[in-house]
Design a protein around this motif. Structure first.
Motif: not given
Length: 494
Positions: A80-106
Motif C-alpha cells: 500500500n503506497a501510504k505505508y512506504e514511510w515505515l520502510g524508510w524509517v527502518q532504513i534511516m535506523i539502519a543507516g545510523i547503526i551503520a555509522v556508529y557500528y563502524a566505529a566499534v569495528i574500528g
C-alpha cells in the motif's frame, strides 16, 4: 517484474543472512544476559521466544522480500503506497547503526593489532578510556580525532564498499562464504583451547547453573524476546532486502529456520567462549566469576584484555578473540549498508556503484565524529535509544501493520508454495498475538523508563540531541522520501 540480481546459491544466501544476524551483540551481550536472567534456566524462555517470535518473524520478512522483490520501502509501498514511510524509517535506523557500528569495528581492528604486543598493558581500563579513546567529560566536548581509530574506521568502510560495490553474488555472497565459516572455525579453536585452562569449568558452571525461580519473572521472558529481536537483524529492513535477491522457487521456511538456529547456536558458543575466559580470569586473580562478569564495550575492551593477560600464550588468545569480533562486525556492517543501498537503488534507479560509493563516503564522514574523544559518549546515547526505542518502534509498527491491517494470507500463500514445510494458524497466532504483545510491552515499558529515569546520568540537552531526536527525525525524513517521485512506481511490483 524487474530483472533483479540473485544469490548464486542457497548456501551463499544463508551464510549472508547468518553473517548479518551474527554481530558483536552475540559475543558481548548474549552471555551476560543469560547469566543475569537465570543461567541455564534462561534457555527455556530463549528457545520459546526463538520458536514463537524469531522464526515466525524471519519467515514473514523473508516472505515479504521474496514476494515483492524489493527493499523495505519498496515492499511496503507495493502493499500500500501510504505505508512506504515505515520502510524508510527502518532504513534511516539502519543507516545510523551503520555509522556508529563502524566505529566499534574500528576499535576491534585496533585491538587486533594491540594483541600482538599486549599494548593495553596491565591497566586495561585506564588504557581504553584514557590513552586509546582519550575520553572527554561530555558528549559535546569532542576533543581531537584519535587517528588510529580514524584509520581503522576508514578500513572498515573500505571493506564494506568493496563487498557492496561488487554486488550480491560477486561481493557480499563471496565475502560471507569466507567470513562466516572462518568465524565459526576460530571460535571453536578458541573454545577448544580455553576450556582446558584452570577455572574455565567454574565459569561455565556459573553460566549454565539454572535458577528456575527466574522463570516466574515476566521481565526474564521479555529479555529473551528482546535478545531474539536484537540479534537476528529483523525489523529494520536487512532481511527483507536480502530475501529480495532469492530465486522464485526458494524454500523460505527452511531458510528462515536455518538462519535463526545457526545464529542462536553461535550465541551459545559465544557464551561458552566468554565464560570460559571469565572463569579462567577469576581463578588466576582469586576473584569470583560474578566480580569479573560484564557485558558490552567494557567486556570486550577492558575485561577480556585483562583476562588475556592472565593466560598462557596471550598472543594466541588475543589475536583470535579480536579477529572473531572484527569478522562478526564486518559481516553485519556489510548487511546494514546493503539494506540502505538496495532501498536507494529501488527508489531512484541509480547504479549500485554510484549509490554504494556516495553512501560509504557520507557514512565514513559521519563516523569521524565517533573517532573523537567524545565518540564513546555519543555512541552510548545513540546506541541506547536506537536499540530501546527506535528498533522496537519499527518492529512493533511493522508487525501490527502486516499481521493486523494488511493481513498475513498473501505472504503465507507465497511462502507455502515453495517451502518444504508450511506455516498456518500457529504461525499467524505467534505473530498477531505473542509477538505484538511482547514487542508492545517492551516498547512502552522502555519508553516509560526513558521518560521517568533519564539515561546514564547525561544532561537532558545531550539526551535530546543524540537520543530523543532520532526517531522524530527519521519519521520526518521518511515522509519526505515517500513523497519523492521514484523512477518507477513501487506499487507496480508484486
Amino acid at each position: 517484474m524487474d530483472n533483479r540480481e540473485q544469490w548464486g546459491s542457497r548456501a551463499g544466501f544463508i551464510l549472508a543472512a547468518v553473517g548479518s544476524a551474527i554481530g558483536l551483540g552475540n559475543i558481548w551481550r548474549f552471555p551476560y544476559m543469560a547469566y543475569e536472567n537465570g543461567g541455564g534456566a534462561f534457555f527455556i524462555p530463549y528457545i520459546f521466544a526463538l520458536l514463537t517470535a524469531g522464526i515466525p518473524f524471519m519467515i514473514m520478512e523473508f516472505g515479504l522480500g521474496h514476494k515483492y522483490k524489493g527493499s523495505a520501502p519498496k515492499v511496503l509501498a507495493a502493499v500500500n503506497a501510504k505505508y512506504e514511510w515505515l520502510g524508510w524509517v527502518q532504513i534511516m535506523i539502519a543507516g545510523i547503526i551503520a555509522v556508529y557500528y563502524a566505529a566499534v569495528i574500528g576499535w576491534t581492528i585496533n585491538y587486533l593489532g594491540f594483541a600482538f604486543d599486549g599494548a593495553w598493558g596491565t591497566d586495561t581500563k585506564g588504557f581504553f578510556f584514557g590513552e586509546y579513546l582519550g575520553l572527554t567529560s561530555s558528549p559535546t566536548e569532542l576533543g581531537g580525532i584519535r587517528w588510529p581509530i580514524f584509520g581503522a574506521c576508514a578500513l572498515t568502510w573500505g571493506l564494506t564498499w568493496l563487498a557492496c560495490n561488487s554486488g550480491i553474488r560477486g561481493g557480499i555472497e563471496r565475502a560471507c562464504k569466507v567470513l562466516i565459516p572462518l568465524l565459526f572455525a576460530l571460535v571453536l579453536v578458541f573454545i577448544g583451547r580455553v576450556i582446558t585452562l584452570p577455572g574455565a569449568t567454574v565459569g561455565l558452571d556459573f553460566l549454565f547453573t539454572p535458577d528456575f525461580s527466574k522463570l516466574a519473572d515476566f521481565s526474564v521472558w521479555a529479555a529473551a524476546y528482546g535478545q531474539i529481536f536484537f540479534s537476528l537483524s529483523i525489523g529494520f529492513g536487512i532481511m527483507i532486502a536480502y530475501s529480495s535477491y532469492l530465486p522464485k522457487n526458494a524454500d523460505i521456511c527452511n531458510n528462515a529456520a536455518m538462519t535463526v538456529f545457526i545464529n542462536c547456536g553461535f550465541s551459545m558458543l559465544a557464551g561458552i567462549m566468554i565464560f570460559s575466559v571469565l572463569g579462567s580470569m577469576a581463578h588466576s586473580t582469586g576473584q569470583a566469576v560474578s566480580d569479573v562478569a560484564g557485558a558490552g564495550v567494557g567486556l570486550a575492551f577492558i575485561t577480556i584484555p585483562a583476562a588475556i593477560n592472565t593466560m598462557p600464550a596471550p598472543l594466541f588468545f588475543g589475536t583470535i578473540f579480536f579477529l572473531c569480533l572484527t569478522m562478526a562486525g564486518v559481516s553485519s556492517h556489510i548487511s546494514i549498508v546493503e539494506a540502505v543501498t538496495s532501498s536507494l537503488i529501488d527508489k531512484f534507479g541509480a547504479s549500485r556503484q554510484k549509490v554504494v560509493t556516495v553512501l560509504c563516503i557520507i557514512g565514513f564522514a559521519l563516523t569521524a565524529v565517533f573517532t573523537t574523544g567524545a565518540g564513546l559518549l555519543i555512541l552510548d546515547i545513540v546506541d541506547h535509544f536506537i536499540n530501546n526505542i527506535c528498533l522496537l518502534f519499527a518492529a512493533l509498527v511493522e508487525i501490527v501493520l502486516i499481521s493486523w491491517v494488511i493481513g498475513l494470507d498473501g505472504v503465507r500463500n507465497d511462502v507455502n508454495t515453495y517451502s518444504d514445510f508450511s506455516v498456518g494458524k500457529l504461525w499467524a497466532f505467534s505473530l498477531r498475538i505473542i509477538t505484538v504483545l511482547v514487542l508492545g510491552y517492551s516498547f512502552f515499558s522502555s519508553l516509560y523508563t526513558k521518560i521517568t529515569e533519564p539515561y546514564g546520568g547525561y544532561g537532558m540537552s545531550d539526551l535530546v540531541m543524540f537520543g530523543w531526536s532520532i526517531l522524530p527525525l527519521a519519521i520526518v525524513v521518511a515522509i519526505f522520501l515517500q513523497k519523492k517521485q521514484s523512477h518507477k512506481q513501487f506499487q507496480h511490483y508484486s
